[in-house]
Write an enzyme that holds these catalytic residues in place. Structure first.
Site, PDB file in Angstrom:
ATOM      1  N   ASN A 189       0.852  -1.193   0.000  1.00 39.06           N
ATOM      2  CA  ASN A 189       0.000   0.000   0.000  1.00 39.06           C
ATOM      3  C   ASN A 189       0.890   1.246   0.000  1.00 39.06           C
ATOM      4  OD1 ASN A 189      -1.479   2.250   1.031  1.00 39.06           O
ATOM      5  ND2 ASN A 189      -3.129   0.851   1.545  1.00 39.06           N
ATOM      6  N   ASP A 209      -0.102   4.476  -0.174  1.00 40.27           N
ATOM      7  CA  ASP A 209      -0.715   5.734   0.290  1.00 40.27           C
ATOM      8  C   ASP A 209       0.229   6.505   1.211  1.00 40.27           C
ATOM      9  OD1 ASP A 209      -2.941   4.745  -0.946  1.00 40.27           O
ATOM     10  OD2 ASP A 209      -3.989   4.234   0.898  1.00 40.27           O
ATOM     11  N   HIS A 210       0.971   5.739   2.006  1.00 39.28           N
ATOM     12  CA  HIS A 210       1.803   6.345   3.049  1.00 39.28           C
ATOM     13  C   HIS A 210       2.950   7.174   2.446  1.00 39.28           C
ATOM     14  CE1 HIS A 210      -0.516   3.738   5.655  1.00 39.28           C
ATOM     15  NE2 HIS A 210      -0.283   2.790   4.773  1.00 39.28           N
ATOM     16  N   ARG A 213       4.462  18.237   2.548  1.00 37.36           N
ATOM     17  CA  ARG A 213       5.117  19.415   1.967  1.00 37.36           C
ATOM     18  C   ARG A 213       4.423  19.890   0.690  1.00 37.36           C
ATOM     19  NH1 ARG A 213      10.479  20.895   3.588  1.00 37.36           N
ATOM     20  NH2 ARG A 213      10.263  20.865   5.838  1.00 37.36           N
ATOM     21  N   HIS A 260      -5.289   4.047  -2.358  1.00 34.70           N
ATOM     22  CA  HIS A 260      -6.657   4.415  -1.979  1.00 34.70           C
ATOM     23  C   HIS A 260      -6.924   5.839  -2.463  1.00 34.70           C
ATOM     24  CE1 HIS A 260      -9.769   4.466   1.593  1.00 34.70           C
ATOM     25  NE2 HIS A 260     -10.274   4.964   0.477  1.00 34.70           N
ATOM     26  N   ARG A 320      -9.020   8.497  -2.013  1.00 38.69           N
ATOM     27  CA  ARG A 320     -10.050   8.930  -1.059  1.00 38.69           C
ATOM     28  C   ARG A 320     -10.823  10.120  -1.606  1.00 38.69           C
ATOM     29  NH1 ARG A 320      -9.263   6.977   4.462  1.00 38.69           N
ATOM     30  NH2 ARG A 320     -10.883   8.480   4.941  1.00 38.69           N
ATOM     31  N   ARG A 322      -6.618  13.032   0.339  1.00 42.56           N
ATOM     32  CA  ARG A 322      -5.626  13.459   1.335  1.00 42.56           C
ATOM     33  C   ARG A 322      -4.213  12.930   1.058  1.00 42.56           C
ATOM     34  NH1 ARG A 322      -7.324   9.868   6.553  1.00 42.56           N
ATOM     35  NH2 ARG A 322      -9.256  11.006   6.345  1.00 42.56           N
ATOM     36  N   HIS A 323      -4.114  11.842   0.281  1.00 42.55           N
ATOM     37  CA  HIS A 323      -2.766  11.368  -0.083  1.00 42.55           C
ATOM     38  C   HIS A 323      -2.656  11.102  -1.589  1.00 42.55           C
ATOM     39  CE1 HIS A 323      -4.936   7.682   0.801  1.00 42.55           C
ATOM     40  NE2 HIS A 323      -4.753   7.767   2.104  1.00 42.55           N
ATOM     41  N   GLU A 379      -8.247   0.919  -3.890  1.00 38.80           N
ATOM     42  CA  GLU A 379      -9.286   0.935  -2.861  1.00 38.80           C
ATOM     43  C   GLU A 379     -10.107   2.204  -3.033  1.00 38.80           C
ATOM     44  OE1 GLU A 379      -7.555   1.119   0.954  1.00 38.80           O
ATOM     45  OE2 GLU A 379      -6.368  -0.665   0.646  1.00 38.80           O
ATOM     46  N   THR A 393      -7.510   6.260   9.337  1.00 39.95           N
ATOM     47  CA  THR A 393      -7.382   5.226   8.308  1.00 39.95           C
ATOM     48  C   THR A 393      -8.703   4.443   8.277  1.00 39.95           C
ATOM     49  OG1 THR A 393      -6.079   3.308   7.575  1.00 39.95           O
ATOM     50  CG2 THR A 393      -6.308   3.596   9.950  1.00 39.95           C
ATOM     51  N   THR A 394      -8.851   3.537   7.302  1.00 41.75           N
ATOM     52  CA  THR A 394     -10.118   2.805   7.166  1.00 41.75           C
ATOM     53  C   THR A 394     -10.472   2.088   8.471  1.00 41.75           C
ATOM     54  OG1 THR A 394      -9.338   2.346   4.938  1.00 41.75           O
ATOM     55  CG2 THR A 394     -11.353   1.244   5.627  1.00 41.75           C
ATOM     56  N   GLU A 434     -11.579  -9.043   0.838  1.00 43.29           N
ATOM     57  CA  GLU A 434     -10.382  -8.780   1.645  1.00 43.29           C
ATOM     58  C   GLU A 434     -10.839  -8.749   3.102  1.00 43.29           C
ATOM     59  OE1 GLU A 434      -7.579  -5.765   0.402  1.00 43.29           O
ATOM     60  OE2 GLU A 434      -6.952  -5.422   2.474  1.00 43.29           O
ATOM     61  N   HIS A 449      -4.683  -4.786   6.768  1.00 41.10           N
ATOM     62  CA  HIS A 449      -4.893  -3.610   7.601  1.00 41.10           C
ATOM     63  C   HIS A 449      -4.212  -3.755   8.956  1.00 41.10           C
ATOM     64  CE1 HIS A 449      -6.414   0.040   9.288  1.00 41.10           C
ATOM     65  NE2 HIS A 449      -6.858   0.358   8.084  1.00 41.10           N
ATOM     66  N   GLY A 450      -3.247  -2.892   9.172  1.00 37.55           N
ATOM     67  CA  GLY A 450      -2.591  -2.808  10.474  1.00 37.55           C
ATOM     68  C   GLY A 450      -1.571  -3.897  10.754  1.00 37.55           C
ATOM     69  N   GLY A 475       0.890  -1.724   4.254  1.00 38.89           N
ATOM     70  CA  GLY A 475       1.477  -0.427   3.915  1.00 38.89           C
ATOM     71  C   GLY A 475       2.281   0.174   5.040  1.00 38.89           C
ATOM     72  N   HIS A 476       1.589   0.594   6.080  1.00 38.17           N
ATOM     73  CA  HIS A 476       2.225   1.426   7.104  1.00 38.17           C
ATOM     74  C   HIS A 476       3.501   0.803   7.675  1.00 38.17           C
ATOM     75  CE1 HIS A 476       2.368   4.562  10.165  1.00 38.17           C
ATOM     76  NE2 HIS A 476       2.822   3.595  10.957  1.00 38.17           N
TER      77      HIS A 476
HETATM   78  N1  PXP Z   1      -6.201  -3.054   3.011  1.00 35.32           N
HETATM   79  C1  PXP Z   1      -7.133  -2.078   3.093  1.00 35.32           C
HETATM   80  C2  PXP Z   1      -8.486  -2.340   2.528  1.00 35.32           C
HETATM   81  C3  PXP Z   1      -6.821  -0.818   3.654  1.00 35.32           C
HETATM   82  O1  PXP Z   1      -7.770   0.147   3.726  1.00 35.32           O
HETATM   83  C4  PXP Z   1      -5.504  -0.584   4.098  1.00 35.32           C
HETATM   84  C5  PXP Z   1      -5.132   0.773   4.618  1.00 35.32           C
HETATM   85  O2  PXP Z   1      -5.288   1.741   3.649  1.00 35.32           O
HETATM   86  C6  PXP Z   1      -4.568  -1.629   4.002  1.00 35.32           C
HETATM   87  C7  PXP Z   1      -4.950  -2.858   3.467  1.00 35.32           C
HETATM   88  C8  PXP Z   1      -3.158  -1.465   4.474  1.00 35.32           C
HETATM   89  O3  PXP Z   1      -3.152  -1.160   5.838  1.00 35.32           O
HETATM   90  P1  PXP Z   1      -1.809  -0.742   6.567  1.00 35.32           P
HETATM   91  O4  PXP Z   1      -1.326   0.516   5.941  1.00 35.32           O
HETATM   92  O5  PXP Z   1      -2.244  -0.561   7.981  1.00 35.32           O
HETATM   93  O6  PXP Z   1      -0.838  -1.876   6.393  1.00 35.32           O
END
Ligand code: PXP
Length: 258
Positions: free
Chosen positions: A6, A8-9, A17, A42, A44, A48-49, A69, A99-100, A148, A210-211, A232-233
């Site tokens: 992911n 987005d980060h 910036r 994602h 959104r 935002r990103h 997403e 976040t979601t 998912e 997620h997470g 992602g994160h």
């Molecule tokens: N899957 C979905 C559907 C998500 O919304 C996210 C966060 O945007 C992720 C996976 C990845 O989550 P994380 O950044 O916490 O790893």
């Protein structure tokens, strides 16, 4: 097991910036070399990103398939149907959230039409769901082939337990705190395990995410039935730390030999 990164980060850091770096597309080439299987982003409603321009240029140049997403939103559906990522994962979205949070409301009045719109454009549709038999059955009724599983509840419990152990080392002699949490954590993992297996048995492709982080991912990765993890994160956070020494050295070289 496919790994989806992911990105987005990376865009979040850029938006701090509002300039051109770090560039999510550049990161995708590195991800490809490192063995990542697909890219998740994602788009959104509040942008935002990731911006629409990012999606356009990533879909044009990225050497990996893109899973977009998005929320159930007619404007986003129009944009993504025109841009054609290989997969769209429908997720819930609230402006105020960091976040979601939670899986999709599978009774959303516009869900069936949104699925149809993407399917008509030849885009695979996945639903981001909380792990339960009821949600898997509803996903089948809605005619999607991919779900998912939301690992957020498991991840939050895992992190709370993990940090509470670390932070309260001197309180490990108070087992009732941690036993309650451990039971909840085990239950959340069981929910994921049962949903992964049942989903696979129903003929659904089961992804999860997620997470998840380096400490927790193994517990989910070994569950039977899951074919893709979207993370992602944790990866971007680790990249910032692991890449810092090299980045400082490059800056020192630039200072010494302008
Ligand atoms: N899957 C979905 C559907 C998500 O919304 C996210 C966060 O945007 C992720 C996976 C990845 O989550 P994380 O950044 O916490 O790893």
């Amino acid at each position: 097991m496919r790994l989806g990164l992911n990105i987005d980060h990376i865009a979040t850091l850029r938006e701090a910036r509002k300039i051109h770096e770090p560039d999510p597309l550049e990161a995708i080439f590195i991800a490809k070399n490192a063995g990542v299987d697909l890219i998740t982003l994602h788009l959104r409603e509040d942008r935002r990103h990731i911006h629409e321009d990012d999606v356009t240029s990533i879909l044009k140049h990225a050497p990996l398939p893109v899973n977009a997403e998005c929320a159930i939103d007619p404007e986003i559906t129009k944009i993504l149907c025109a841009l054609k990522p290989f997969k769209v994962t429908l997720v819930p979205e609230r402006r105020a959230e960091i976040t979601t949070e939670g899986g999709l409301n599978l009774k959303h009045p516009k869900l069936q039409d949104t699925i149809k719109a993407y399917a008509d454009c030849g885009i695979e549709v996945a639903l981001f769901i909380d792990p339960s038999l009821e949600n898997l059955q509803r996903a089948l009724e809605l005619g999607v082939g991919v779900v998912e599983l939301h690992t957020g509840k498991f991840s939050n419990l895992f992190n709370t337990l993990y940090t509470s152990f670390k932070r309260h080392k001197n309180r490990l002699d108070l087992p009732e705190d941690n036993i309650a949490l451990k039971n909840m954590l085990e239950l959340s993992l069981q929910e994921l395990a049962q949903s992964a297996l049942k989903g696979q048995g129903m003929g659904l492709e089961v992804c999860a995410g997620h997470g998840l982080n380096y400490a927790s991912v193994g517990l989910v990765a070994k569950l039977e039935g899951i074919s893709e993890l979207n993370i992602g994160h944790a990866i971007i956070a680790r990249a910032v730390i692991m890449g810092l020494e090299k980045a400082i050295q490059s800056m020192q070289e630039a200072i010494c030999a302008p």
